[in-house]
Design a protein around this motif. Structure first.
Motif, PDB file in Angstrom:
ATOM      1  N   UNK A 169      87.043 108.673 -15.625  1.00  0.00           N
ATOM      2  CA  UNK A 169      86.517 107.382 -16.002  1.00  0.00           C
ATOM      3  C   UNK A 169      87.201 106.295 -15.190  1.00  0.00           C
ATOM      4  N   UNK A 170      86.519 105.174 -15.039  1.00  0.00           N
ATOM      5  CA  UNK A 170      87.061 104.058 -14.308  1.00  0.00           C
ATOM      6  C   UNK A 170      88.372 103.582 -14.925  1.00  0.00           C
ATOM      7  N   UNK A 171      88.507 103.675 -16.243  1.00  0.00           N
ATOM      8  CA  UNK A 171      89.735 103.223 -16.908  1.00  0.00           C
ATOM      9  C   UNK A 171      90.948 104.033 -16.467  1.00  0.00           C
ATOM     10  N   UNK A 172      90.731 105.246 -15.942  1.00  0.00           N
ATOM     11  CA  UNK A 172      91.851 106.069 -15.491  1.00  0.00           C
ATOM     12  C   UNK A 172      92.640 105.391 -14.382  1.00  0.00           C
ATOM     13  N   UNK A 173      91.996 104.515 -13.602  1.00  0.00           N
ATOM     14  CA  UNK A 173      92.716 103.768 -12.575  1.00  0.00           C
ATOM     15  C   UNK A 173      93.853 102.954 -13.177  1.00  0.00           C
ATOM     16  N   UNK A 174      93.640 102.428 -14.375  1.00  0.00           N
ATOM     17  CA  UNK A 174      94.639 101.592 -15.014  1.00  0.00           C
ATOM     18  C   UNK A 174      95.549 102.380 -15.949  1.00  0.00           C
ATOM     19  N   UNK A 175      95.048 103.466 -16.501  1.00  0.00           N
ATOM     20  CA  UNK A 175      95.774 104.167 -17.557  1.00  0.00           C
ATOM     21  C   UNK A 175      96.566 105.384 -17.085  1.00  0.00           C
ATOM     22  N   UNK A 176      96.295 105.892 -15.902  1.00  0.00           N
ATOM     23  CA  UNK A 176      96.979 107.079 -15.400  1.00  0.00           C
ATOM     24  C   UNK A 176      97.648 106.772 -14.065  1.00  0.00           C
ATOM     25  N   UNK A 177      98.737 107.468 -13.781  1.00  0.00           N
ATOM     26  CA  UNK A 177      99.378 107.310 -12.475  1.00  0.00           C
ATOM     27  C   UNK A 177      98.526 107.999 -11.419  1.00  0.00           C
ATOM     28  N   UNK A 178      98.701 107.622 -10.142  1.00  0.00           N
ATOM     29  CA  UNK A 178      97.955 108.321  -9.087  1.00  0.00           C
ATOM     30  C   UNK A 178      98.200 109.836  -9.103  1.00  0.00           C
ATOM     31  N   UNK A 179      99.430 110.245  -9.384  1.00  0.00           N
ATOM     32  CA  UNK A 179      99.745 111.671  -9.426  1.00  0.00           C
ATOM     33  C   UNK A 179      99.001 112.378 -10.558  1.00  0.00           C
ATOM     34  N   UNK A 180      98.879 111.732 -11.720  1.00  0.00           N
ATOM     35  CA  UNK A 180      98.111 112.314 -12.824  1.00  0.00           C
ATOM     36  C   UNK A 180      96.637 112.441 -12.461  1.00  0.00           C
ATOM     37  N   UNK A 181      96.117 111.427 -11.787  1.00  0.00           N
ATOM     38  CA  UNK A 181      94.709 111.483 -11.376  1.00  0.00           C
ATOM     39  C   UNK A 181      94.490 112.588 -10.348  1.00  0.00           C
ATOM     40  N   UNK A 182      95.470 112.806  -9.467  1.00  0.00           N
ATOM     41  CA  UNK A 182      95.323 113.881  -8.486  1.00  0.00           C
ATOM     42  C   UNK A 182      95.359 115.244  -9.170  1.00  0.00           C
ATOM     43  N   UNK A 201     101.273 103.038   1.776  1.00  0.00           N
ATOM     44  CA  UNK A 201     100.818 104.299   1.177  1.00  0.00           C
ATOM     45  C   UNK A 201      99.573 104.016   0.345  1.00  0.00           C
ATOM     46  N   UNK A 202      98.567 104.900   0.493  1.00  0.00           N
ATOM     47  CA  UNK A 202      97.280 104.703  -0.164  1.00  0.00           C
ATOM     48  C   UNK A 202      96.943 105.865  -1.090  1.00  0.00           C
ATOM     49  N   UNK A 203      96.096 105.568  -2.068  1.00  0.00           N
ATOM     50  CA  UNK A 203      95.499 106.577  -2.945  1.00  0.00           C
ATOM     51  C   UNK A 203      93.992 106.407  -2.863  1.00  0.00           C
ATOM     52  N   UNK A 204      93.280 107.525  -2.705  1.00  0.00           N
ATOM     53  CA  UNK A 204      91.821 107.506  -2.685  1.00  0.00           C
ATOM     54  C   UNK A 204      91.342 108.163  -3.976  1.00  0.00           C
ATOM     55  N   UNK A 205      90.606 107.407  -4.786  1.00  0.00           N
ATOM     56  CA  UNK A 205      90.090 107.887  -6.070  1.00  0.00           C
ATOM     57  C   UNK A 205      88.576 108.016  -6.025  1.00  0.00           C
ATOM     58  N   UNK A 206      88.071 109.032  -6.711  1.00  0.00           N
ATOM     59  CA  UNK A 206      86.628 109.135  -6.936  1.00  0.00           C
ATOM     60  C   UNK A 206      86.218 107.941  -7.781  1.00  0.00           C
ATOM     61  N   UNK A 207      85.114 107.307  -7.385  1.00  0.00           N
ATOM     62  CA  UNK A 207      84.599 106.191  -8.163  1.00  0.00           C
ATOM     63  C   UNK A 207      83.498 106.713  -9.058  1.00  0.00           C
ATOM     64  N   UNK A 208      83.770 106.755 -10.342  1.00  0.00           N
ATOM     65  CA  UNK A 208      82.782 107.218 -11.304  1.00  0.00           C
ATOM     66  C   UNK A 208      82.113 105.999 -11.907  1.00  0.00           C
TER      67      UNK A 208
END
Length: 198
Positions: free
Chosen positions: A59-72, A150-157
């Protein structure tokens, strides 16, 4: 949509509830085969939503609620990337890292992505064009050369994407001339006709 859900789930409230009569009236233009088709497709869409929830929500909220490492770890992002080079007039960005990109459940070419840094969330948006062993090519709406390092690339849902499927389904089931024609072709199997000269 509510009336069709209640009908296919045999969950029509008894009288004197207002929905008791409303359900029958609002779906009277539909055949049992149309309701079965509706149930099949809503079940499939609900299943898709459920699978997404089990994979971590994406979910889009994961950008704010999870660390980049958790999202990976959830397969939603690739972290620890640095800018290698920019091409295509400032749109094509090659991002690299030492560790291999695990794309078995993660990002794939063709997905819409959001790029962030440690201090700037959703800095740029674009399309993931290529995934290699340890690098990504993304086409972005913004030049990243003055950002990073340093960058993080996230899937945009896009949260509205799933609702568009339900809206389309509602249009097929609507009591309109267009809905009738769509049901004839999609559900009843009638061959579509074509105008001469087109």
């Amino acid at each position: 949509i509510c009336s069709m859900y209640q009908a296919v789930q045999n969950n029509i409230p008894p009288h004197p509830h207002p929905m008791a009569g409303m359900v029958k009236d609002s779906i009277s233009h539909l055949q049992p085969s149309h309701l079965a088709w509706f149930k099949k497709w809503t079940d499939l869409m609900d299943l898709e939503v459920g699978v997404g929830d089990k994979k971590g929500g994406q979910e889009l909220k994961d950008l704010w609620c999870l660390t980049p490492e958790e999202r990976e770890r959830r397969g939603q992002a690739v972290t620890g990337l640095v800018l290698d080079k920019v091409e295509e007039g400032g749109q094509g960005h090659w991002l690299v890292r030492e560790a291999a990109v695990n794309n078995s459940q993660g990002l794939v070419a063709g997905e819409v992505v959001i790029v962030s840094t440690g201090s700037e969330l959703a800095l740029a948006q674009g399309m993931l064009k290529q995934v290699d062993r340890n690098k990504l090519l993304v086409w972005l709406d913004r030049d990243l050369t003055k950002h990073g390092p340093v960058f993080t690339v996230d899937r945009y849902t896009y949260q509205g994407g799933q609702s568009a499927c339900y809206v389309g389904l509602a249009r097929v089931m609507a009591d309109t001339p267009q809905g009738t024609r769509l049901r004839e072709v999609l559900v009843d199997g009638k061959q579509p006709g074509f105008m001469k000269g087109l």
